[in-house]
Scaffold this active site. Structure first.
Site, PDB file in Angstrom:
ATOM      1  N   ASP A 259     -25.834 -21.365 -22.517  1.00 49.82           N
ATOM      2  CA  ASP A 259     -24.855 -21.985 -21.626  1.00 49.82           C
ATOM      3  C   ASP A 259     -25.256 -22.294 -20.289  1.00 49.82           C
ATOM      4  O   ASP A 259     -25.897 -21.478 -19.680  1.00 49.82           O
ATOM      5  CB  ASP A 259     -23.703 -20.722 -21.658  1.00 49.82           C
ATOM      6  CG  ASP A 259     -22.516 -20.939 -20.801  1.00 49.82           C
ATOM      7  OD1 ASP A 259     -21.743 -22.033 -21.173  1.00 49.82           O
ATOM      8  OD2 ASP A 259     -22.270 -20.453 -19.844  1.00 49.82           O
ATOM      9  N   GLU A 301     -26.815 -26.266 -23.513  1.00 52.27           N
ATOM     10  CA  GLU A 301     -25.656 -27.049 -23.157  1.00 52.27           C
ATOM     11  C   GLU A 301     -25.936 -27.697 -21.950  1.00 52.27           C
ATOM     12  O   GLU A 301     -25.909 -27.225 -21.027  1.00 52.27           O
ATOM     13  CB  GLU A 301     -24.634 -25.960 -23.044  1.00 52.27           C
ATOM     14  CG  GLU A 301     -23.249 -26.461 -22.682  1.00 52.27           C
ATOM     15  CD  GLU A 301     -22.447 -25.989 -21.655  1.00 52.27           C
ATOM     16  OE1 GLU A 301     -21.192 -26.465 -21.524  1.00 52.27           O
ATOM     17  OE2 GLU A 301     -22.879 -25.271 -20.761  1.00 52.27           O
TER      18      GLU A 301
HETATM   19  C1  GLC Z   1     -20.256 -23.714 -19.920  1.00 50.59           C
HETATM   20  C2  GLC Z   1     -18.921 -23.260 -20.884  1.00 50.59           C
HETATM   21  C3  GLC Z   1     -17.536 -23.364 -19.817  1.00 50.59           C
HETATM   22  C4  GLC Z   1     -17.805 -22.371 -18.850  1.00 50.59           C
HETATM   23  C5  GLC Z   1     -18.995 -22.512 -18.050  1.00 50.59           C
HETATM   24  C6  GLC Z   1     -19.289 -21.466 -17.123  1.00 50.59           C
HETATM   25  O1  GLC Z   1     -20.066 -24.935 -19.376  1.00 50.59           O
HETATM   26  O2  GLC Z   1     -19.121 -24.332 -21.690  1.00 50.59           O
HETATM   27  O3  GLC Z   1     -16.716 -23.196 -20.786  1.00 50.59           O
HETATM   28  O4  GLC Z   1     -16.774 -22.568 -18.075  1.00 50.59           O
HETATM   29  O5  GLC Z   1     -20.229 -22.672 -18.840  1.00 50.59           O
HETATM   30  O6  GLC Z   1     -19.728 -20.251 -17.800  1.00 50.59           O
END
Ligand code: GLC
Length: 627
Positions: A259, A301
């Protein structure tokens, strides 16, 4: 082979590089490295025999996840089935969707109301009590594994919740714990950072730092104030977080979603995104997994423009992530829905198609997050399109304010200074289904349904793994109930995180089933033909019609030519390539492509291939022009 020999063999072939990277980042801290290696061995020993078996099979077949039947679905445990046990009970439904990669959205302990949808983790080893226990998670992953479904989970690594034990200790003044985060006595350094670091949530959580009244300290909080950024400059943080990652892997998780990975290294004077050290850290995590659990994949991500995303694959010799989200293609898709002009999308797909086939993208229409308008504005400028004005156009169109639009999206983090709002909404609501059901307009309903089906047909033909957002397969609409929840009402992403519409599924609702069955038909065709595997080549082609996107797949002698009409009107398409046209039939309807000249219905699509396949009537979206 004895187990420890296996570990030693894997470690020996990677140790030099691991040591090099670790020592470079952590100032030659040999003690830290020794600690990391010992802990890796412990996690290896604790890993179950069935996971180790999987590791061996996958080590022997490293392309195991690139098959033509790979199909993902992401879902919230709570929305879909209440609890982890509930998900286990509903695996039949998951299987009936043809899904073999299940992304369970964050489910680890996070404080109510300060959880950012589970992305503020207070304990990396405990499931949210409402959803179940660690045992339930293990039972679920085991059952999934038995049924041929791989599980994906988020590894929220950039920050912890302010309720995590490290954060609590830091707040109480523990100096070691404070070194795990970015703590400052005053605003001098934070203000320097603010000069160069952009804001992620400019409206819902402005700024990158938070003042902690109770201990008179400033702490770095790139996301929400309750999400404290971890300091990966401290090797203890890296070592402990690697432990948490391996713990998840040992729970039977097959794919770890890293993430917010571009944010994990901070440096004063920079934008604190995608710094070179981030790539060192990801490469080290890849090496750690290859040694301890080589069957586990890393999914990065990286919600950034393509030039920033691709480096996260690493190089062929030194790979980093196995998979990355195809985020710009996703955003360009919705731009295309709003403009009915496929030019930008074609250009974007050309860039993706030109990348080495080893790179696996996760393709998606919608996910739990907003759609950010990170488009290729340098190119759009050539057509006199101005970035701010265009974002406004897209947001107006997709929120239903634009002329002729039935879209029902909602703005997200509308920053009036930058005129930079993003957008939320489910695929079905953005495609017009919500508005036309409300109006009871049957004629328009067909158009909205065609749009949803066409978008999925386009998703399934792309190069990579399609990831369906749970509920999209039955046309789930926006859910406005988040506005009644004081903890959620400011975050419009909850509009597309509603409860799964079991009522529609149980009652076999016509509209829901129409979408469901069309998707199944397409997925079955895809799973049955090698040409949909990662090894096939994929390219776009000129259709002679700006509203229609053309994508072609090739594998050996086999060719599939696909058309997607991104407009709400009939469109004519031309197949100029005689070789592809001769004998081609729409794989879905079985209809033949006639003399290079056909007409697509509003939001119609077709997948032309050489093989006639039997399927039920009524799914063709292409018809011959009379005469
Ligand atoms: C990532 C997640 C998102 C979240 C962010 C902070 O981008 O997809 O939903 O708000 O991380 O953890």
């Amino acid at each position: 082979m004895k187990q420890s020999e296996e570990f030693t063999r894997r470690m020996e072939s990677r140790y030099d590089e691991l040591k090099w990277l670790y020592c470079e980042l952590y100032h030659n801290d040999r003690q830290g490295l020794a600690w990391l290696c010992d802990s890796m061995e412990r996690y290896y020993e604790e890993r179950s025999e069935s996971c180790k078996e999987k590791d061996r099979r996958r080590e022997a077949n490293p392309d195991w996840y690139k098959g033509n039947d790979a199909l993902g679905m992401m879902m919230y445990t709570e929305s879909f089935a209440g609890t982890l046990k509930g998900v286990k009970d509903k695996l039949d439904y998951v299987k009936s969707c043809g899904v073999n990669l299940l992304h369970l959205m964050p489910l680890l302990e996070s404080p109510k109301g300060r959880d950012d949808g589970g992305y503020a983790v207070a304990d990396f080893r405990k499931v949210q009590p409402e959803l179940g226990t660690m045992e339930d998670l293990k039972e679920l992953t085991e059952e999934c594994s038995r049924q041929g479904i791989n599980c994906c989970m988020d590894f929220v690594m950039n920050h912890t919740s302010e309720d995590h034990e490290w954060a609590r200790a830091a707040r109480a003044g523990d100096a070691d714990a404070r070194r795990r985060y970015f703590f400052y006595d005053n605003w001098d350094i934070p203000s320097e950072y603010e000069k160069t670091v952009p804001q992620v949530f400019p409206t819902t959580a402005p700024g990158n730092f938070t003042w902690l009244e109770d201990c008179g300290q400033v702490v770095m909080t790139t996301f929400y104030p309750y999400q404290w950024d971890l300091n990966y400059g401290n090797c203890v943080v890296f070592n402990d977080m690697v432990g948490n990652l391996l713990f998840l892997a040992n729970c039977g998780i097959d794919v770890i979603r890293l993430d917010a990975v571009p944010y994990i290294w901070k440096e004063l004077g920079t934008n604190c995104r995608n710094l070179p050290q981030v790539h060192n850290l990801v490469r080290m995590m890849r090496l750690v997994c290859e040694i301890v659990c080589p069957g586990v994949l890393l999914l990065g991500e990286v919600v950034m423009e393509p030039a920033k995303v691709v480096p996260y694959f690493g190089t062929v010799e030194k790979p980093e992530c196995h998979m990355l989200y195809n985020v710009t293609t996703m955003a360009s898709t919705w731009h295309t829905i709003a403009t009915r002009d496929t030019g930008l999308l074609k250009r974007q797909l050309d860039q993706v198609c030109a990348l080495p086939r080893e790179y696996v993208f996760l393709n998606y229409l919608r996910c739990h997050d907003d759609i950010g308008w990170g488009l290729d504005y340098d190119w759009l400028k050539n057509f006199g399109i101005d970035e701010a004005a265009h974002k406004k156009y897209l947001n107006d169109y997709l929120t239903g304010r634009g002329y002729g639009s039935d879209s029902r999206g909602a703005l997200y983090n509308d920053d009036p200074r930058l005129r930079d709002a993003r957008l939320c909404g489910t695929t079905a609501s953005l495609s017009g289904l919500e508005a036309v059901l409300y109006e009871r307009n049957d004629a328009k309903k067909e158009t909205a349904l065609s749009c949803i089906k066409m978008l999925h047909a386009y998703l399934l033909i792309q190069s990579g793994i399609p990831m369906i957002y749970s509920g999209d397969e039955v046309g789930q609409l926006n859910d406005y109930s988040y506005k009644d929840d004081p903890f959620k009402r400011d975050d419009s992403r909850y509009i597309h995180r509603g409860k799964f519409p079991w009522k529609l599924v149980d009652a076999k609702d016509d509209t829901a089933m129409e979408i469901f069955h069309e998707l199944r038909k397409l997925e079955t065709i895809r799973a049955g033909r090698d040409i949909f595997a990662g090894k096939a080549s994929v390219e776009t082609f000129e259709t002679g019609n700006v509203h229609v996107l053309g994508i072609r797949r090739r594998l050996g002698e086999d060719v599939i030519t696909a058309y997607f009409n991104f407009s709400g009107e009939n469109q004519t398409v031309w197949e100029m390539d005689r070789e592809c046209a001769t004998g081609a039939v729409d794989l879905c309807s079985g209809r033949a492509l006639s003399d290079f000249h056909d007409e697509l219905q509003p939001y119609g699509y077709a997948w032309f291939g050489k093989e006639r396949r039997k399927c039920n009537d009524g799914c063709s979206s292409i018809r011959r022009i009379a005469g």
